[in-house]
Design an enzyme around this catalytic site. Structure first.
Site, mmCIF file in Angstrom:
data_model
loop_
_atom_site.group_PDB
_atom_site.id
_atom_site.type_symbol
_atom_site.label_atom_id
_atom_site.label_comp_id
_atom_site.label_asym_id
_atom_site.label_seq_id
_atom_site.Cartn_x
_atom_site.Cartn_y
_atom_site.Cartn_z
ATOM 1 N N ASP A 58 -5.519 1.323 -5.896
ATOM 2 C CA ASP A 58 -5.085 1.211 -4.505
ATOM 3 C C ASP A 58 -5.347 -0.207 -4.031
ATOM 4 O O ASP A 58 -5.928 -1.021 -4.760
ATOM 5 C CB ASP A 58 -5.849 2.221 -3.643
ATOM 6 C CG ASP A 58 -5.061 2.714 -2.440
ATOM 7 O OD1 ASP A 58 -4.281 1.923 -1.869
ATOM 8 O OD2 ASP A 58 -5.232 3.877 -2.062
ATOM 9 N N HIS A 85 -1.688 -1.938 6.250
ATOM 10 C CA HIS A 85 -1.076 -1.068 7.263
ATOM 11 C C HIS A 85 -0.400 -1.898 8.358
ATOM 12 O O HIS A 85 -0.466 -1.558 9.542
ATOM 13 C CB HIS A 85 -2.091 -0.097 7.861
ATOM 14 C CG HIS A 85 -2.426 1.047 6.947
ATOM 15 N ND1 HIS A 85 -2.931 2.250 7.409
ATOM 16 C CD2 HIS A 85 -2.311 1.193 5.603
ATOM 17 C CE1 HIS A 85 -3.112 3.063 6.379
ATOM 18 N NE2 HIS A 85 -2.745 2.437 5.265
ATOM 19 N N GLU A 105 -1.646 10.972 0.295
ATOM 20 C CA GLU A 105 -2.942 10.298 0.340
ATOM 21 C C GLU A 105 -3.283 9.893 1.758
ATOM 22 O O GLU A 105 -4.442 9.995 2.193
ATOM 23 C CB GLU A 105 -2.911 9.065 -0.568
ATOM 24 C CG GLU A 105 -4.276 8.406 -0.796
ATOM 25 C CD GLU A 105 -4.600 7.296 0.197
ATOM 26 O OE1 GLU A 105 -5.709 6.735 0.123
ATOM 27 O OE2 GLU A 105 -3.756 6.976 1.062
ATOM 28 N N GLU A 106 -2.272 9.433 2.498
ATOM 29 C CA GLU A 106 -2.496 8.961 3.865
ATOM 30 C C GLU A 106 -2.785 10.099 4.839
ATOM 31 O O GLU A 106 -3.133 9.860 5.995
ATOM 32 C CB GLU A 106 -1.278 8.172 4.359
ATOM 33 C CG GLU A 106 -0.931 6.935 3.532
ATOM 34 C CD GLU A 106 -1.916 5.793 3.700
ATOM 35 O OE1 GLU A 106 -2.883 5.944 4.481
ATOM 36 O OE2 GLU A 106 -1.726 4.750 3.047
ATOM 37 N N ASP A 136 0.855 -1.192 0.000
ATOM 38 C CA ASP A 136 0.000 0.000 0.000
ATOM 39 C C ASP A 136 0.891 1.242 0.000
ATOM 40 O O ASP A 136 1.427 1.606 1.043
ATOM 41 C CB ASP A 136 -0.910 -0.028 1.227
ATOM 42 C CG ASP A 136 -1.848 1.163 1.321
ATOM 43 O OD1 ASP A 136 -1.999 1.891 0.312
ATOM 44 O OD2 ASP A 136 -2.416 1.371 2.409
#
Length: 334
Positions: free
Chosen positions: A222, A308, A199-200, A169
């Site tokens: 994604d 994550h 993006e995060e 990711d």
């Protein structure tokens, strides 16, 4: 044609959190150069690659920032306290090996009192610290400073047809988008391949790049949560069954025209795909959708487990097929 695995490994070696993406941006710009008419890095740091065409503007976006830590304080014993850049479940960080920008290593641990008094799910980032082997605040201060960032340490590992890595990711999507770019020989569409920043941290890069490009159609790529591991409650998407075409997630309902464009691109070219309805999470698609007066928008997702975490897991075949789907979607006239 750009090789996805080789490219991914190259990009992961330069993985940086939101706001610090420059090394990865430079690498992507160099890789994209031979396949595009124009490559530029904009003010915010997005890499925008254009393949000129006479038709409507199609924007495809993959984010190149990863989740990481930012140092906020050095205590008297030389342990580092930190904040998060991106989404973390705090207790899952315990024992994680980290790498600072200067190459120094360390590991994350939890205050022993908090471990004794709290349930795992109640542990906060404030209970954690990064141990870099410093003997004091002074010695630690010679090695790092407040504002330095750290990412997970760990090389990609191939296990059968699966890829394990801290940063699938979204660097596997960046590699897939580069591969798609290299596969497109001719298109009536005016193509923009965008590698976005932050993006995060609130979908910032896709917001500004979509505003500048004014696309007629926007497609993000994604990871999405797979529902095929024990106890998962994330729907029907499975590893190894092909890329997923998003219908909905927690941030948006994809535009029906965009979903149909992707489905037809897959079906007309014999590409297996899955339909995706995800009740949590979001992607760059959400900010592209509401750019200016609104942009028809969709998303191609690569199924992933343990997102994550230090061992995000995907099917290599899904990543490769996602690239093929994106290339065929680029070639299909809007």
């Amino acid at each position: 044609m750009i090789d996805i695995l080789k490219t991914f490994t190259h990009l992961q070696s330069m993985a940086r959190p939101s706001g610090f993406e420059s090394p990865c941006a430079q690498a992507i710009a160099e890789l994209a150069g031979p396949y595009c008419d124009e490559v530029k890095i904009d003010t915010l740091g997005n890499v925008i690659c254009r393949k000129k065409g006479p038709g409507k503007r199609l924007m495809m976006a993959a984010h190149m920032d990863v989740i990481g830590l930012i140092i906020t304080h050095i205590d008297k014993k030389g342990f580092l306290r930190f904040g998060a850049l991106g989404g973390f479940v705090p207790y899952r960080l315990i024992g994680a090996r980290m790498k600072l920008e200067n190459g120094m290593g360390g590991s994350v641990w939890c205050d022993e009192k908090a471990m004794e008094e709290k349930k795992l799910e109640d542990i906060t980032l404030g209970d954690l610290y990064l141990d870099i082997g410093a003997e004091s605040e002074e010695s630690a201060g010679k090695m790092v400073q407040v504002g330095d960032v750290a990412v997970y340490e760990g090389e990609p590992q191939q296990v059968g047809q699966m890829l394990l890595s801290p940063y699938c990711d979204d660097l596997i999507a960046c590699a897939a988008l580069l591969s798609a770019m290299s596969q497109v020989e001719k298109s009536e569409n005016d193509l923009y391949f965008v590698f976005t920043v932050q993006e995060e941290q609130g979908l910032k890069g896709s917001k500004t790049s979509a505003h500048a490009i004014e696309p007629d159609l926007g497609i993000a790529i994604d990871l999405t949560h797979a529902g095929d591991c024990p106890g998962a409650a994330d729907g029907e998407v499975k590893l190894g069954k092909g890329p997923a075409i998003k219908v909905k997630d927690a941030s948006l309902i994809c535009t029906p025209e965009a979903v149909e464009h992707l489905r037809r691109s897959a079906e007309e070219n014999g590409i297996s795909y899955q339909d995706e309805v995800l009740l949590r999470g979001g992607t760059d698609t959400a900010s592209i959708l509401v750019s200016r007066d609104g942009v028809p928008s969709g998303c191609v997702s690569i199924p992933g487990r343990y997102i994550h975490s230090t061992a995000e897991t995907i099917s290599i075949k899904d990543g490769e097929q996602a690239a093929v789907l994106l290339a065929r979607a680029c070639e299909k006239e809007l």
